[in-house]
Write a protein that holds these residues in place. Structure first.
Motif, PDB file in Angstrom:
ATOM      1  N   GLN A 126       0.834  -1.201   0.000  1.00 49.11           N
ATOM      2  CA  GLN A 126       0.000   0.000   0.000  1.00 49.11           C
ATOM      3  C   GLN A 126       0.868   1.250   0.000  1.00 49.11           C
ATOM      4  O   GLN A 126       0.574   2.224  -0.692  1.00 49.11           O
ATOM      5  N   ALA A 127       1.978   1.231   0.726  1.00 55.05           N
ATOM      6  CA  ALA A 127       2.887   2.384   0.759  1.00 55.05           C
ATOM      7  C   ALA A 127       3.516   2.618  -0.615  1.00 55.05           C
ATOM      8  O   ALA A 127       3.703   3.762  -1.027  1.00 55.05           O
ATOM      9  N   VAL A 128       3.815   1.544  -1.352  1.00 60.78           N
ATOM     10  CA  VAL A 128       4.373   1.689  -2.699  1.00 60.78           C
ATOM     11  C   VAL A 128       3.330   2.291  -3.637  1.00 60.78           C
ATOM     12  O   VAL A 128       3.630   3.195  -4.420  1.00 60.78           O
ATOM     13  N   ARG A 129       2.096   1.812  -3.559  1.00 60.33           N
ATOM     14  CA  ARG A 129       1.021   2.365  -4.400  1.00 60.33           C
ATOM     15  C   ARG A 129       0.836   3.857  -4.130  1.00 60.33           C
ATOM     16  O   ARG A 129       0.704   4.657  -5.053  1.00 60.33           O
ATOM     17  N   GLU A 130       0.815   4.218  -2.849  1.00 60.43           N
ATOM     18  CA  GLU A 130       0.634   5.616  -2.483  1.00 60.43           C
ATOM     19  C   GLU A 130       1.802   6.488  -2.955  1.00 60.43           C
ATOM     20  O   GLU A 130       1.607   7.641  -3.326  1.00 60.43           O
ATOM     21  N   ALA A 131       2.999   5.943  -2.962  1.00 62.30           N
ATOM     22  CA  ALA A 131       4.162   6.700  -3.446  1.00 62.30           C
ATOM     23  C   ALA A 131       4.016   7.024  -4.923  1.00 62.30           C
ATOM     24  O   ALA A 131       4.335   8.135  -5.360  1.00 62.30           O
ATOM     25  N   LEU A 132       3.527   6.072  -5.699  1.00 61.76           N
ATOM     26  CA  LEU A 132       3.347   6.315  -7.134  1.00 61.76           C
ATOM     27  C   LEU A 132       2.274   7.376  -7.380  1.00 61.76           C
ATOM     28  O   LEU A 132       2.419   8.212  -8.272  1.00 61.76           O
ATOM     29  N   VAL A 133       1.218   7.339  -6.586  1.00 64.55           N
ATOM     30  CA  VAL A 133       0.163   8.344  -6.719  1.00 64.55           C
ATOM     31  C   VAL A 133       0.678   9.711  -6.266  1.00 64.55           C
ATOM     32  O   VAL A 133       0.435  10.734  -6.914  1.00 64.55           O
ATOM     33  N   ARG A 134       1.418   9.742  -5.165  1.00 62.35           N
ATOM     34  CA  ARG A 134       1.936  10.992  -4.612  1.00 62.35           C
ATOM     35  C   ARG A 134       2.928  11.656  -5.560  1.00 62.35           C
ATOM     36  O   ARG A 134       3.011  12.874  -5.625  1.00 62.35           O
ATOM     37  N   CYS A 135       3.680  10.870  -6.308  1.00 58.86           N
ATOM     38  CA  CYS A 135       4.713  11.410  -7.199  1.00 58.86           C
ATOM     39  C   CYS A 135       4.198  11.709  -8.602  1.00 58.86           C
ATOM     40  O   CYS A 135       4.985  12.047  -9.480  1.00 58.86           O
ATOM     41  N   SER A 136       2.921  11.549  -8.823  1.00 58.16           N
ATOM     42  CA  SER A 136       2.396  11.802 -10.156  1.00 58.16           C
ATOM     43  C   SER A 136       1.533  13.062 -10.121  1.00 58.16           C
ATOM     44  O   SER A 136       0.619  13.151  -9.294  1.00 58.16           O
ATOM     45  N   PRO A 137       1.820  14.032 -10.941  1.00 55.07           N
ATOM     46  CA  PRO A 137       2.879  14.088 -11.940  1.00 55.07           C
ATOM     47  C   PRO A 137       4.217  14.471 -11.308  1.00 55.07           C
ATOM     48  O   PRO A 137       4.281  15.277 -10.391  1.00 55.07           O
ATOM     49  N   MET A 138       5.263  13.875 -11.819  1.00 56.90           N
ATOM     50  CA  MET A 138       6.632  14.181 -11.387  1.00 56.90           C
ATOM     51  C   MET A 138       6.974  15.569 -11.931  1.00 56.90           C
ATOM     52  O   MET A 138       6.735  15.837 -13.107  1.00 56.90           O
ATOM     53  N   PRO A 139       7.504  16.470 -11.119  1.00 61.55           N
ATOM     54  CA  PRO A 139       7.747  17.851 -11.572  1.00 61.55           C
ATOM     55  C   PRO A 139       9.007  17.991 -12.452  1.00 61.55           C
ATOM     56  O   PRO A 139       9.986  18.615 -12.065  1.00 61.55           O
ATOM     57  N   PHE A 140       8.955  17.404 -13.645  1.00 57.28           N
ATOM     58  CA  PHE A 140      10.087  17.470 -14.573  1.00 57.28           C
ATOM     59  C   PHE A 140      10.268  18.877 -15.119  1.00 57.28           C
ATOM     60  O   PHE A 140       9.293  19.599 -15.347  1.00 57.28           O
ATOM     61  N   THR A 141      11.517  19.234 -15.377  1.00 53.38           N
ATOM     62  CA  THR A 141      11.766  20.428 -16.182  1.00 53.38           C
ATOM     63  C   THR A 141      11.409  20.070 -17.621  1.00 53.38           C
ATOM     64  O   THR A 141      11.308  18.884 -17.971  1.00 53.38           O
ATOM     65  N   ASP A 142      11.215  21.070 -18.454  1.00 51.62           N
ATOM     66  CA  ASP A 142      10.859  20.796 -19.850  1.00 51.62           C
ATOM     67  C   ASP A 142      11.923  19.961 -20.545  1.00 51.62           C
ATOM     68  O   ASP A 142      11.615  19.039 -21.301  1.00 51.62           O
ATOM     69  N   LYS A 143      13.180  20.273 -20.277  1.00 53.07           N
ATOM     70  CA  LYS A 143      14.296  19.572 -20.921  1.00 53.07           C
ATOM     71  C   LYS A 143      14.327  18.095 -20.511  1.00 53.07           C
ATOM     72  O   LYS A 143      14.439  17.211 -21.356  1.00 53.07           O
ATOM     73  N   LEU A 144      14.205  17.817 -19.208  1.00 49.13           N
ATOM     74  CA  LEU A 144      14.239  16.429 -18.752  1.00 49.13           C
ATOM     75  C   LEU A 144      12.988  15.682 -19.183  1.00 49.13           C
ATOM     76  O   LEU A 144      13.061  14.526 -19.584  1.00 49.13           O
ATOM     77  N   GLY A 145      11.842  16.341 -19.139  1.00 52.17           N
ATOM     78  CA  GLY A 145      10.595  15.699 -19.569  1.00 52.17           C
ATOM     79  C   GLY A 145      10.664  15.240 -21.014  1.00 52.17           C
ATOM     80  O   GLY A 145      10.215  14.147 -21.360  1.00 52.17           O
ATOM     81  N   ALA A 146      11.263  16.057 -21.873  1.00 53.98           N
ATOM     82  CA  ALA A 146      11.411  15.682 -23.281  1.00 53.98           C
ATOM     83  C   ALA A 146      12.387  14.519 -23.437  1.00 53.98           C
ATOM     84  O   ALA A 146      12.224  13.669 -24.308  1.00 53.98           O
ATOM     85  N   ALA A 147      13.397  14.456 -22.572  1.00 54.37           N
ATOM     86  CA  ALA A 147      14.414  13.402 -22.692  1.00 54.37           C
ATOM     87  C   ALA A 147      13.935  12.053 -22.168  1.00 54.37           C
ATOM     88  O   ALA A 147      14.329  11.017 -22.695  1.00 54.37           O
ATOM     89  N   VAL A 148      13.102  12.034 -21.144  1.00 50.68           N
ATOM     90  CA  VAL A 148      12.728  10.761 -20.517  1.00 50.68           C
ATOM     91  C   VAL A 148      11.345  10.267 -20.915  1.00 50.68           C
ATOM     92  O   VAL A 148      10.951   9.168 -20.513  1.00 50.68           O
ATOM     93  N   ALA A 149      10.609  11.035 -21.673  1.00 46.02           N
ATOM     94  CA  ALA A 149       9.242  10.639 -22.034  1.00 46.02           C
ATOM     95  C   ALA A 149       9.227   9.276 -22.721  1.00 46.02           C
ATOM     96  O   ALA A 149       9.917   9.056 -23.711  1.00 46.02           O
TER      97      ALA A 149
END
Length: 169
Positions: A126-149
């Motif tokens: 349950q803690a792992v599930r909540e971590a994924l929900v808590r981290c979404s959306p991940m606050p990527f910079t535009d540059k990193l978001g384009a690189a890791v998409a």
């Protein structure tokens, strides 16, 4: 018709001379040094792996700009309250969109049970599930978001703190 014959011979000679010059042109030795080999620019790895351990009080960063920041942010999102250290671990493969949202559905690729305690196992997952929900959306910079998409990330959540000594294999 007679006037075309001399021109035909010149065209044939011209085409033959081009045939001899093409191999020299393809080597590129006319304009630069072909001895110097150029290597392609380095690219991101096809996947990225990170180990997530119980947090040490870190806060979720306002901007995620590097691959290491992604692991730190995921670790800050994981709050395993009520989980005893029992040797459990779960490995999850996940991808992100350019804007930091989770792409598709995270996939559990490996689960290792700890002590046979159903309540502790449920609290851990349950803690792992909540971590994924808590981290979404991940606050990527535009540059990193384009690189890791769309690239796969593998996070291994472990319910034990990091040891100071490295263990030899």
């Amino acid at each position: 018709m007679r006037s075309l014959r001399p021109y035909g011979a010149w065209i044939a000679v011209f085409l033959l001379s081009l045939g001899l010059a093409v191999p020299a042109l393809s080597q590129g030795s006319l304009f630069d040094d072909s001895d110097e080999r150029r290597e392609p620019a380095p690219s991101l790895p096809q996947s990225f792996n990170g180990i997530i351990r119980p947090p040490s009080g870190e806060e979720l960063p306002k901007q995620v700009d590097t691959l290491n920041d992604i692991v730190r942010a995921m670790q800050a999102c994981w709050r395993p309250t009520g989980v005893r250290y029992s040797g459990q671990s779960v490995t999850i493969r996940i991808s992100f969109k350019r804007n930091g949202e989770v792409l598709g559905k995270p996939m559990i690729t490996h689960y290792r049970e700890g002590e046979p305690d159903a309540a502790n196992q449920e609290a851990f997952t349950q803690a792992v599930r909540e971590a994924l929900v808590r981290c979404s959306p991940m606050p990527f910079t535009d540059k990193l978001g384009a690189a890791v998409a769309g690239r796969p990330f593998t996070f291994r959540f472990v319910d034990s703190p990091a040891t100071e000594k490295l263990q030899s294999l």
